[in-house]
Design a protein around this motif. Structure first.
Motif, short mmCIF file in Angstrom:
data_model
loop_
_atom_site.label_atom_id
_atom_site.label_comp_id
_atom_site.label_asym_id
_atom_site.label_seq_id
_atom_site.Cartn_x
_atom_site.Cartn_y
_atom_site.Cartn_z
N LEU A 1 42.26 -110.12 77.88
CA LEU A 1 41.18 -109.60 78.34
C LEU A 1 41.80 -108.45 77.11
O LEU A 1 41.13 -107.28 76.66
CB LEU A 1 41.21 -108.35 79.41
N PHE A 2 42.93 -108.29 77.01
CA PHE A 2 43.71 -106.81 76.55
C PHE A 2 44.42 -107.35 75.46
O PHE A 2 45.76 -107.33 75.41
CB PHE A 2 43.89 -105.24 77.13
N PHE B 1 36.68 -114.40 77.77
CA PHE B 1 37.76 -114.81 79.08
C PHE B 1 37.67 -116.22 79.68
O PHE B 1 38.25 -116.92 79.78
CB PHE B 1 38.08 -113.84 80.08
N LEU C 1 31.61 -115.03 84.80
CA LEU C 1 33.51 -113.94 85.01
C LEU C 1 33.88 -114.78 86.99
O LEU C 1 35.38 -114.94 87.11
CB LEU C 1 33.26 -113.21 85.47
N HIS D 1 33.39 -110.22 77.60
CA HIS D 1 34.27 -110.94 78.63
C HIS D 1 34.15 -111.97 79.04
O HIS D 1 34.02 -112.50 79.51
CB HIS D 1 33.19 -109.61 79.95
N LEU E 1 34.80 -103.21 71.68
CA LEU E 1 33.42 -101.79 71.98
C LEU E 1 33.36 -100.65 71.63
O LEU E 1 32.21 -100.69 71.09
CB LEU E 1 33.44 -101.93 74.10
N ASP F 1 29.48 -106.16 74.69
CA ASP F 1 30.03 -106.26 76.01
C ASP F 1 30.75 -107.58 76.99
O ASP F 1 31.04 -107.81 76.91
CB ASP F 1 30.31 -105.30 76.45
N PHE G 1 27.50 -112.32 83.53
CA PHE G 1 27.80 -112.54 83.07
C PHE G 1 29.29 -112.28 83.97
O PHE G 1 30.28 -112.96 84.28
CB PHE G 1 28.67 -111.67 81.54
N THR G 2 28.21 -111.85 85.14
CA THR G 2 29.30 -111.89 86.06
C THR G 2 29.42 -113.17 87.00
O THR G 2 30.78 -113.64 87.29
CB THR G 2 28.18 -111.22 87.22
N LEU H 1 38.36 -104.11 74.47
CA LEU H 1 38.22 -102.60 74.14
C LEU H 1 38.28 -102.39 72.74
O LEU H 1 37.17 -101.58 72.05
CB LEU H 1 40.06 -102.12 74.54
#
Lengths: 276, 306
Positions: A132-133, A45, A106, A42, A210, A38, A102-103, A207
């Motif tokens: 993201l999607f 991106f 981001l 992220h 995952l 996951d 990862f935060t 999405l």
């Protein structure tokens, strides 16, 4: 349905990405590393945004970021595995570090997004949403072929290291004593996961990655006792969810294919908990 | 970004800069809301780290996407959607992840599946809504410019409720988190506590994401707690440290963001991460030095108490 070009592209890319997710997902679930997968999706991106801000092809940043962070997660995760805490009940201690890293990445992504939107202006939010999607029905034939090739390569690489990786995952201490390079395998596997995450994220969205990584593999773990049967079943269930979801998404207007695919995959897992 | 409000210039006179920041009502609102969130997120995050529920916390933060999209679909304020989905998410994860005979590896798969399903729902809502989801950047990365007096009140109320409930549950929750088996044998309702905690965590995540954005909640939820737990193993002290680090991060982050064109989320995350890395490196160096003094084959003590 098959006469539509976008549908053929979606099926081609979707099949191989699902196969890669299902097969590598079996090991991901075994090793309790769904969070790592996951996190990698992220990280894709900010990688793409950094590349865009620097003016190079976004795929360079995408793969560069996921593979680099994958290596980092692999290194951090070693401690928890070597300590033998990955068994029932306890979460691997590496999760905290994964969350922090990862935060931060981001946060850097936010910085690049501002940098990018102030220099070129407009469309950054849409770009962010796309990264993201990503949309599986929006693939060109070149993109679809690339996604299929990367998916196939990831499947072959996972199968090539399947035996030692299985040994190292189930019993790291014994495997290490027998001369299996458990550290290297662990890092290599998360880097491989990084490749899958980068490709799947830009092609079909974080999405789907995952959903396909976690649910079909978890069902396979429940249903199959034998590891090799489990790996095969994981791949099979993921591909089945992909095909059924694509068909549903095509047939029902307004239903996004990603939603259909993920719902079917999670439904398969839920059914497996009722059986076993 | 702030050019129409003012033209902020950082001077060498710190007192002047601070008073300039506090002259603006929106900055005062941001600081109050940020402080309330930092306290709540710090305390709940401390238990999250202790219980190794980082992935669950992350999944709860992702609930904001279906929440906001669902709220847009039925035409209510996005915050209601956040809170509804985060609480529902806490209940679902609590119900399905800790069932009988589920190993850790399967729990992580269940949490991942819940997250994927929630994002899929969000996708469906956006598709049914048909329009463009406004404020996507704000949803993902947070804003501190437009926090209204009403939002400040809501955030304060949520923080007070969450912290009060946590204080009431604190002792048994600590017991159940550190040693679930012994706590269960002593009659502590371990599972019910776990579900209650996840619901509280959902509340905290929904509130935090209003400040930092969905993607950066860990800057206040995870990193201060992880840093504090690496500094000291004493629960009371490390809880207090967590709150202190969280407050410093929010104040510094908002203060710097006021004088900069870049978003607050970036600064909040970077400061928090710098503290986290600094603490980890210090702990690593200390362990190194200690290991060097004693026999080299002795296991190096981990700084984290979990």
């Amino acid at each position: 349905m098959f006469s539509q070009e976008f549908m053929r592209n979606a099926l081609l890319a979707g099949t191989f990405i699902a196969l890669a997710c299902g097969i590598s997902g079996w090991f991901v679930v075994l090793r309790g590393q769904v969070f790592a997968g996951d996190a990698l999706s992220h990280v894709a991106f900010p990688g793409a945004l950094a590349a865009a801000a620097a003016g190079v092809d976004e795929r360079v940043g995408l793969f560069g970021a996921t593979i680099a962070v994958g290596a980092g997660i692999g290194l951090l995760g070693q401690r928890s595995f070597a300590g033998g805490r990955g068994t029932a009940g306890a979460a691997p201690a590496g999760d905290t570090a994964i969350g922090a890293v990862f935060t931060f990445v981001l946060g850097l992504g936010v910085f690049f997004l501002t940098l990018f939107s102030t220099s070129s202006g407009g469309g950054s939010g849409i770009q962010a949403a796309h990264t993201l999607f990503g949309s599986i029905f929006g693939l060109g034939s070149g993109e679809a072929r690339l996604a299929a090739a990367v998916g196939l390569a990831a499947v072959l690489a996972t199968l090539a290291i399947a035996r030692p990786l299985l040994f190292a995952s189930v019993s790291p201490d014994v495997a290490g004593a027998r001369g299996v390079p458990t550290r290297l395998l662990g890092i290599g596997f998360v880097m491989l996961l990084g490749v899958v995450a980068a490709e799947a994220t830009q092609a079909v969205g974080a999405l789907l990655l995952l959903g396909l990584l976690a649910a079909p593999a978890a069902a396979a773990h429940r249903l199959a006792g034998n590891p090799y049967a489990g790996i095969a079943l994981g791949g099979l269930l993921a591909v089945a969810a992909m095909w059924a979801g694509l068909a549903l998404g095509y047939a029902i207007p307004g239903l996004p294919p990603s939603t259909a695919i993920v719902t079917i995959a999670v439904g398969i897992y839920y059914a497996s908990t009722l059986v076993r | 970004m702030l050019a129409e409000v003012a033209n902020p210039q950082l001077t060498w006179n710190l007192a002047h800069d601070v008073s300039e920041v506090l002259e603006y009502h929106f900055m005062v609102n941001a600081l109050i809301a940020g402080s309330a969130v930092a306290v709540m997120a710090g305390l709940l995050g401390w238990f999250m780290v202790l219980r190794s529920e980082t992935f669950a916390g992350h999944t709860l933060s992702m609930m904001a996407f279906p929440g906001a999209a669902g709220a847009a679909l039925i035409g209510v304020a996005a915050a209601w959607g956040y809170f509804a989905f985060c609480i529902a998410g806490g209940l679902v994860i609590g119900r399905f992840s800790a069932g009988r005979g589920r190993s850790w590896s399967e729990q992580s798969a269940v949490i991942g599946s819940v997250q994927a399903l929630a994002l899929g729902l969000g996708f469906l809502f956006v598709s049914l809504y048909g329009g463009v989801l406004g404020d996507l950047d704000n949803l993902l990365f947070g804003t501190f410019l437009g926090i209204s007096d009403g939002q400040v009140l809501v955030l304060l109320a949520v923080a007070v409720v969450a912290v009060t409930v946590l204080a009431a549950l604190g002792r048994p929750l600590l017991f159940a988190s550190v040693d679930a088996d012994v706590a269960g044998a002593r009659g502590v309702p371990v599972r019910a506590l776990g579900v209650a905690f996840l619901v509280l965590l959902g509340l905290a995540v929904a509130a935090t994401s209003q400040i930092t954005g969905v993607l950066l909640v860990f800057a206040l939820l995870l990193m201060p707690a992880a840093s504090a737990q690496a500094i000291t193993a004493r629960p009371g002290l490390s809880l207090a440290l967590t709150v202190a680090i969280g407050l410093v991060v929010v104040w510094l982050g908002l203060g710097i963001a006021y004088f900069s064109v870049y978003p607050a989320g970036f600064f909040v995350t970077s400061i928090s991460f710098a503290i986290y890395v600094g603490v980890q490196l210090a702990g690593w160096a200390r362990n190194r030095a200690r290991a060097g003094m004693h026999a080299p084959d002795q296991p190096v003590a981990e700084g984290v108490i979990a």
